[in-house]
Design a protein around this motif. Structure first.
Motif, PDB file in Angstrom:
ATOM      1  N   MET A 107     -25.295  27.422  10.695  1.00 11.53           N
ATOM      2  CA  MET A 107     -25.305  26.260  11.504  1.00 11.53           C
ATOM      3  C   MET A 107     -23.611  26.164  11.870  1.00 11.53           C
ATOM      4  SD  MET A 107     -27.723  23.880  12.226  1.00 11.53           S
ATOM      5  CE  MET A 107     -29.755  24.171  11.501  1.00 11.53           C
ATOM      6  N   SER A 108     -23.021  25.954  13.064  1.00 10.23           N
ATOM      7  CA  SER A 108     -21.772  25.567  13.249  1.00 10.23           C
ATOM      8  C   SER A 108     -21.876  23.686  13.550  1.00 10.23           C
ATOM      9  CB  SER A 108     -20.987  26.320  13.774  1.00 10.23           C
ATOM     10  OG  SER A 108     -21.175  26.166  15.820  1.00 10.23           O
ATOM     11  N   GLY A 109     -20.637  23.064  13.132  1.00  7.76           N
ATOM     12  CA  GLY A 109     -20.944  22.165  13.784  1.00  7.76           C
ATOM     13  C   GLY A 109     -19.655  21.326  14.399  1.00  7.76           C
ATOM     14  N   SER A 110     -19.676  20.797  15.262  1.00  8.77           N
ATOM     15  CA  SER A 110     -18.397  20.046  15.432  1.00  8.77           C
ATOM     16  C   SER A 110     -17.202  19.228  14.648  1.00  8.77           C
ATOM     17  CB  SER A 110     -18.309  18.737  16.444  1.00  8.77           C
ATOM     18  OG  SER A 110     -18.594  17.882  16.204  1.00  8.77           O
ATOM     19  N   GLU A 111     -16.190  18.383  14.457  1.00  8.76           N
ATOM     20  CA  GLU A 111     -15.535  17.770  13.211  1.00  8.76           C
ATOM     21  C   GLU A 111     -15.510  16.425  13.045  1.00  8.76           C
ATOM     22  OE1 GLU A 111     -12.895  20.037  11.915  1.00  8.76           O
ATOM     23  OE2 GLU A 111     -13.656  21.473  12.948  1.00  8.76           O
ATOM     24  N   LYS A 112     -16.682  16.178  14.241  1.00  6.35           N
ATOM     25  CA  LYS A 112     -17.098  14.346  14.297  1.00  6.35           C
ATOM     26  C   LYS A 112     -18.111  14.678  12.562  1.00  6.35           C
ATOM     27  CE  LYS A 112     -16.271  12.937  18.077  1.00  6.35           C
ATOM     28  NZ  LYS A 112     -17.324  11.692  20.072  1.00  6.35           N
ATOM     29  N   ARG A 113     -17.449  13.643  11.996  1.00 10.03           N
ATOM     30  CA  ARG A 113     -18.485  13.321  10.681  1.00 10.03           C
ATOM     31  C   ARG A 113     -19.785  12.729  11.110  1.00 10.03           C
ATOM     32  NH1 ARG A 113     -13.798  11.764   7.773  1.00 10.03           N
ATOM     33  NH2 ARG A 113     -13.821  10.817   9.357  1.00 10.03           N
ATOM     34  N   ILE A 114     -20.689  12.482  11.741  1.00 15.95           N
ATOM     35  CA  ILE A 114     -21.816  12.010  12.023  1.00 15.95           C
ATOM     36  C   ILE A 114     -23.280  11.439  11.277  1.00 15.95           C
ATOM     37  CG2 ILE A 114     -24.254  12.029  13.808  1.00 15.95           C
ATOM     38  CD1 ILE A 114     -22.654  14.314  15.295  1.00 15.95           C
ATOM     39  N   LEU A 115     -22.997   9.894  10.932  1.00 15.11           N
ATOM     40  CA  LEU A 115     -24.076   9.248   9.976  1.00 15.11           C
ATOM     41  C   LEU A 115     -24.754   9.049  10.687  1.00 15.11           C
ATOM     42  CD1 LEU A 115     -24.644   8.731   6.952  1.00 15.11           C
ATOM     43  CD2 LEU A 115     -23.168   6.859   7.219  1.00 15.11           C
ATOM     44  N   VAL A 116     -25.553   9.747  10.302  1.00  9.92           N
ATOM     45  CA  VAL A 116     -27.672   8.311  10.769  1.00  9.92           C
ATOM     46  C   VAL A 116     -28.298   7.838   9.308  1.00  9.92           C
ATOM     47  CG1 VAL A 116     -29.558   8.758  11.473  1.00  9.92           C
ATOM     48  CG2 VAL A 116     -28.087  10.387  12.285  1.00  9.92           C
ATOM     49  N   LEU A 117     -27.596   6.426   9.634  1.00  9.48           N
ATOM     50  CA  LEU A 117     -28.556   5.683   8.994  1.00  9.48           C
ATOM     51  C   LEU A 117     -30.120   5.130   9.469  1.00  9.48           C
ATOM     52  CD1 LEU A 117     -27.397   3.803   6.177  1.00  9.48           C
ATOM     53  CD2 LEU A 117     -26.077   2.629   7.657  1.00  9.48           C
ATOM     54  N   GLY A 118     -30.390   5.531   8.557  1.00  8.32           N
ATOM     55  CA  GLY A 118     -31.551   4.079   8.399  1.00  8.32           C
ATOM     56  C   GLY A 118     -31.712   3.391   7.566  1.00  8.32           C
ATOM     57  N   VAL A 119     -32.390   1.987   8.214  1.00  3.52           N
ATOM     58  CA  VAL A 119     -31.760   0.332   7.121  1.00  3.52           C
ATOM     59  C   VAL A 119     -33.285   0.190   7.064  1.00  3.52           C
ATOM     60  CG1 VAL A 119     -29.267   0.817   7.428  1.00  3.52           C
ATOM     61  CG2 VAL A 119     -31.066  -0.792   8.785  1.00  3.52           C
ATOM     62  N   GLY A 120     -33.702  -0.141   6.268  1.00  4.94           N
ATOM     63  CA  GLY A 120     -34.640  -1.694   6.354  1.00  4.94           C
ATOM     64  C   GLY A 120     -35.241  -1.745   5.131  1.00  4.94           C
ATOM     65  N   ASN A 121     -36.528  -2.104   4.674  1.00  7.00           N
ATOM     66  CA  ASN A 121     -37.540  -2.354   3.527  1.00  7.00           C
ATOM     67  C   ASN A 121     -38.372  -2.318   3.691  1.00  7.00           C
ATOM     68  OD1 ASN A 121     -38.622  -3.650   1.469  1.00  7.00           O
ATOM     69  ND2 ASN A 121     -37.241  -6.029   1.229  1.00  7.00           N
ATOM     70  N   ILE A 122     -38.519  -1.054   2.976  1.00  9.93           N
ATOM     71  CA  ILE A 122     -39.938  -0.500   3.285  1.00  9.93           C
ATOM     72  C   ILE A 122     -41.322  -1.397   2.379  1.00  9.93           C
ATOM     73  CG2 ILE A 122     -39.288   1.865   3.830  1.00  9.93           C
ATOM     74  CD1 ILE A 122     -39.242   1.793   0.664  1.00  9.93           C
ATOM     75  N   LEU A 123     -40.995  -2.178   1.784  1.00 10.58           N
ATOM     76  CA  LEU A 123     -41.605  -2.900   1.312  1.00 10.58           C
ATOM     77  C   LEU A 123     -42.561  -4.368   1.980  1.00 10.58           C
ATOM     78  CD1 LEU A 123     -40.666  -3.203  -2.400  1.00 10.58           C
ATOM     79  CD2 LEU A 123     -42.512  -1.582  -1.313  1.00 10.58           C
ATOM     80  N   TYR A 124     -42.138  -4.485   3.393  1.00 10.27           N
ATOM     81  CA  TYR A 124     -42.122  -5.395   4.357  1.00 10.27           C
ATOM     82  C   TYR A 124     -42.518  -4.760   5.880  1.00 10.27           C
ATOM     83  CZ  TYR A 124     -40.755  -9.318   1.452  1.00 10.27           C
ATOM     84  OH  TYR A 124     -41.300  -9.671   0.056  1.00 10.27           O
ATOM     85  N   THR A 125     -43.828  -4.103   5.514  1.00 13.87           N
ATOM     86  CA  THR A 125     -44.114  -3.281   6.997  1.00 13.87           C
ATOM     87  C   THR A 125     -43.334  -2.907   8.078  1.00 13.87           C
ATOM     88  OG1 THR A 125     -46.001  -5.041   6.606  1.00 13.87           O
ATOM     89  CG2 THR A 125     -46.441  -3.664   8.734  1.00 13.87           C
ATOM     90  N   ASP A 126     -43.320  -3.378   9.140  1.00 16.67           N
ATOM     91  CA  ASP A 126     -41.732  -3.024  10.357  1.00 16.67           C
ATOM     92  C   ASP A 126     -40.941  -3.021   9.917  1.00 16.67           C
ATOM     93  OD1 ASP A 126     -44.330  -1.631  11.271  1.00 16.67           O
ATOM     94  OD2 ASP A 126     -44.058  -3.787  12.954  1.00 16.67           O
ATOM     95  N   GLU A 127     -40.430  -3.646   8.849  1.00 14.27           N
ATOM     96  CA  GLU A 127     -39.292  -3.621   7.760  1.00 14.27           C
ATOM     97  C   GLU A 127     -38.645  -2.483   7.629  1.00 14.27           C
ATOM     98  OE1 GLU A 127     -35.294  -5.485   6.577  1.00 14.27           O
ATOM     99  OE2 GLU A 127     -36.209  -5.941   8.644  1.00 14.27           O
TER     100      GLU A 127
END
Length: 184
Positions: free
Chosen positions: A1-21
């Protein structure tokens, strides 16, 4: 797989111990388990790491954040927020995160690098106060749609992805599985 030069960060944040948080983290887990990404894309479970996320954030050109937001919508509503709208949504103080994400971005700016583009895909929570590793049924049902929205952002930014198969299974273990049957 090739990719562009841009570095992409997908960041999932939250506290998994508090339901939807923990919704942002659950989206990141879903993406890691189901997709393989081009070398310019990193999907990260940011949990509640706060300032410890500065390194990955500063190393990226495009930051795609997945989190819950209080944006006066209905539970499960999806918002794509940029700029001032992003600032307002991230600034709510009912979050279980150790450090406000805006503070982390501000620290990155002081040191010298904030991604060229920051997008927040935020979902209005149903319940973010009860102690449970399970998402509310409302947000559990939204996982596939939000994952698709993240994939569209990755593609728009120049990243590539492919569904995992038996030949390229995910190697990352999920240590706190969600149990949707416990939170109805």
């Amino acid at each position: 797989m090739s990719g562009s030069e841009k570095r992409i960060l997908v960041l999932g944040v939250g506290n998994i111990l508090y339901t939807d948080e923990g919704f942002g983290v659950r989206v990141a887990e879903e993406l890691i388990q189901k997709y393989e990404f081009s070398s310019n894309v990193e999907v990260l479970d940011g949990g509640t790491l706060g300032l410890k996320l500065m390194g990955p954030i500063m190393e990226s050109d495009v930051l795609i954040i997945v989190d819950i937001v209080l944006n006066e919508g209905q539970p499960g509503d999806l918002f794509r927020l940029l700029g001032e709208d992003l600032s307002k949504a991230c600034a709510f103080k009912n979050s279980m995160h150790q450090t406000d994400l805006l503070d982390t971005l501000a620290q990155c700016s002081l040191i010298g690098h904030v991604p060229e583009e920051v997008v927040l895909l935020g979902v209005e929570p149903y319940n973010y106060q009860d102690l449970s590793a399970a998402l509310s049924p409302d947000l559990e049902a939204r996982l596939p749609e939000v994952a698709d929205a993240v994939l569209a952002e990755v593609e728009r930014a120049g990243g590539e992805f492919a569904l995992r198969t038996e030949m390229n299974p995910a190697t990352e273990k999920i240590y706190v599985p969600r149990d949707s049957s416990r939170n109805t």
